[in-house]
Design an enzyme around this catalytic site. Structure first.
Site, short mmCIF file in Angstrom:
data_model
loop_
_atom_site.label_atom_id
_atom_site.label_comp_id
_atom_site.label_asym_id
_atom_site.label_seq_id
_atom_site.Cartn_x
_atom_site.Cartn_y
_atom_site.Cartn_z
N HIS A 269 0.83 -1.20 0.00
CA HIS A 269 0.00 0.00 0.00
C HIS A 269 0.87 1.26 0.00
O HIS A 269 0.71 2.14 -0.87
CB HIS A 269 -0.91 -0.03 1.25
N GLU A 270 1.78 1.34 0.96
CA GLU A 270 2.64 2.52 1.02
C GLU A 270 3.59 2.58 -0.17
O GLU A 270 3.96 3.67 -0.64
CB GLU A 270 3.43 2.54 2.33
N HIS A 273 1.91 4.48 -2.89
CA HIS A 273 2.08 5.93 -2.70
C HIS A 273 3.47 6.36 -3.18
O HIS A 273 3.63 7.39 -3.85
CB HIS A 273 1.96 6.28 -1.21
N GLU A 299 -4.51 7.78 -3.03
CA GLU A 299 -4.99 6.51 -2.48
C GLU A 299 -5.37 5.53 -3.58
O GLU A 299 -5.33 4.31 -3.38
CB GLU A 299 -6.17 6.74 -1.54
#
Length: 504
Positions: A269-270, A273, A299
């Site tokens: 997830h990160e 980003h 996101e």
């Protein structure tokens, strides 16, 4: 452009570069504060952050900045600016008009408060101490209301906060989008719960070595195309990403001994980003356009990599073997069993560990609570009971403690009211982008199944990442997909995936 206008533009660029330098320094201080700064240094570090933030704020709201913006925005001058400079002037003007209304001293007090609050939140969460955290939250809500009064409320007070994370988003539009999601997903979740074909998750309930978890997380980041010469992976209570510049984008994750997937999906997830921030075009470096265009679009990339790619069947057909080798004797199942296990749908207490389908209900709960705070006057003291009530209504479960309830997220301690809707907006954007990607590159899933993730990263870089904040969210989604944001893509994605897994 004439010499005078060129000189004005250069002065403007120099001031923006100064502001960006302050932001980079503050980013390092924040990152250090969240990843292991000594507890005894928190108060002084928060004061230092407040001082530097105030100096940056003064530059951004100075009389000189106002004069530069007026000159560059004047008729006959603005039209002669290049695309990047024109957009930079527009974005800076929007921020200037909003921030000019906030007294610098008030802003500095707020920054110090939130820096201290985020550090205290870590202890409050660990000790299940909402009563101790409540005074911080009361002050943060009070400051935020004072800011809304100074800015001037939009259609609703909460709309004013939404615009800071997703430009031009409104509660009316979110009510429509979230209402459509809820209408489709609640019956799908009910059908899944009634299915006799429930995945077996029992093999996941073991103790997993932290070093092995970290090794696999680093491996997958590399496969995604994360540039380790322009970033690093650290550990924190709540995973986050810090984009200082395309050459320095740091991410964190958290390792749970009894969950082999939490750190992995938090890292992916990160990492999503980070890929966005690492691949912004060089021409934007040193400007305030060198970042994602909105938190919803940001996101969309973290959720795309975590879910559309990271929870897909082809991904695990390729990578499950590597994971199993790191935990000998613990994952004695095949890739299909693992794929179904990590895509189990069931109500859960913790947002960041929720499945793709019910995750959106976690966001709707937080959205409704934030509306209650700023549109209906709900107080900090009301929030634990309101939280528990909504979890019972939406998910049929009640948190046994505030640690697993109202204290679980870091966002409110940092004053990030209006951020939470970005996650579900990100899910919608991600599904719509994925639909276009599959149409333009039908070979994507065969590539993922062979561990070739870089072509997907390159497609996203070409369509989204490189532009930074040059375009608005609505401009990006229309350019990439040919249509405005439409939640039906997310519904179709979830229905197709989970009807297959649960044999509906």
């Amino acid at each position: 452009m004439e010499n005078g206008a060129n000189g004005t533009l250069q002065t403007f660029r120099d001031r923006i570069k100064q502001i960006k330098s302050y932001e980079e320094a503050l980013g390092v201080l924040y990152w250090d504060l969240r990843t292991g700064a000594p507890k005894k240094g928190v108060e002084q570090r928060s004061e230092a952050i407040g001082v530097l933030s105030a100096e940056s704020f003064k530059l951004a709201t100075s009389a000189e900045m106002g004069e530069l913006l007026d000159a560059l925005g004047a008729a006959g001058t603005k039209e002669r600016l290049g695309d990047i400079d024109r957009r930079l002037v527009e974005e800076t003007k929007k921020d200037y008009d909003r921030n000019k209304k906030i007294p610098p001293k008030l802003y500095q007090e707020y920054v110090v408060l939130t820096s201290q609050a985020e550090s205290f939140w870590e202890e409050a969460k660990e000790n299940d101490d909402y009563a101790g955290f409540q005074p911080y939250l009361e002050k943060i809500i009070d400051y935020t209301n004072r800011f809304i009064d100074l800015w001037g409320a939009r259609a609703t007070r909460y709309d004013t906060l939404l615009d800071m994370y997703e430009p031009d988003m409104t509660t009316a539009e979110l009510d429509r989008l979230f209402g459509g999601l809820r209408e489709k997903l609640v019956p799908l979740a009910a059908a899944i719960a009634a299915s006799p074909h429930q995945p077996d998750r029992s093999f996941l309930g073991q103790t997993y070595d932290k070093d092995a978890q970290k090794k696999f997380s680093l491996f997958i980041l590399g496969q995604m195309g994360y540039d380790f010469s322009a970033g690093r992976l650290d550990e924190s209570v709540h995973p986050f990403a810090t984009g200082l510049s395309p050459g320095d984008v740091r991410i964190t994750t958290r390792y749970l001994p009894n969950d082999v997937t939490s750190a992995l999906f938090g890292t992916i997830h990160e990492g999503g980003h980070a890929l966005y921030e690492q691949n912004i075009m060089p021409e934007l470096i040193g400007t305030t356009l060198c970042t994602g265009t909105s938190m919803g679009i940001h996101e969309s990339q973290s959720r795309f990599w975590e879910n559309v790619i990271g929870r897909s069947r082809p991904f695990w057909q390729r990578y499950f073997g590597e994971l199993r080798k790191l935990f000998p004797g613990q994952l004695d199942v095949d890739a299909e069993d693992f794929y179904r296990a990590i895509n189990t749908v069931e109500p859960s207490l913790i947002r960041i560990e929720a499945d793709e389908l019910t995750y959106n209900l976690h966001i709707i709960i937080r959205y409704e609570m934030e509306k209650a705070i700023f549109n209906e006057g709900a107080k900090a003291a009301d929030l634990p009971a309101l939280w528990n009530e909504k979890y019972k209504d939406y998910l049929g479960i009640t948190p046994p403690s505030d640690k697993e309830g109202v204290l679980q997220d870091v966002h409110w301690s940092g004053g990030a009211f209006g951020y939470f809707p970005s996650y579900s907006l990100g899910n919608m954007y991600a599904a719509q982008f994925a639909d276009t990607l599959e149409k333009e590159r039908p070979e994507i899933w065969s590539e993922v199944g062979r561990g070739k993730l870089l072509p997907t990263k390159e497609w996203l870089t070409d369509r989204i990442y490189r532009y930074g904040k040059l375009e608005t969210p609505s401009e990006i989604v229309r350019r990439v997909t040919g249509k405005p944001l439409d939640p039906s893509y997310l519904v179709a994605y979830l229905e197709t995936k989970y009807m297959d897994i649960y044999k509906l």
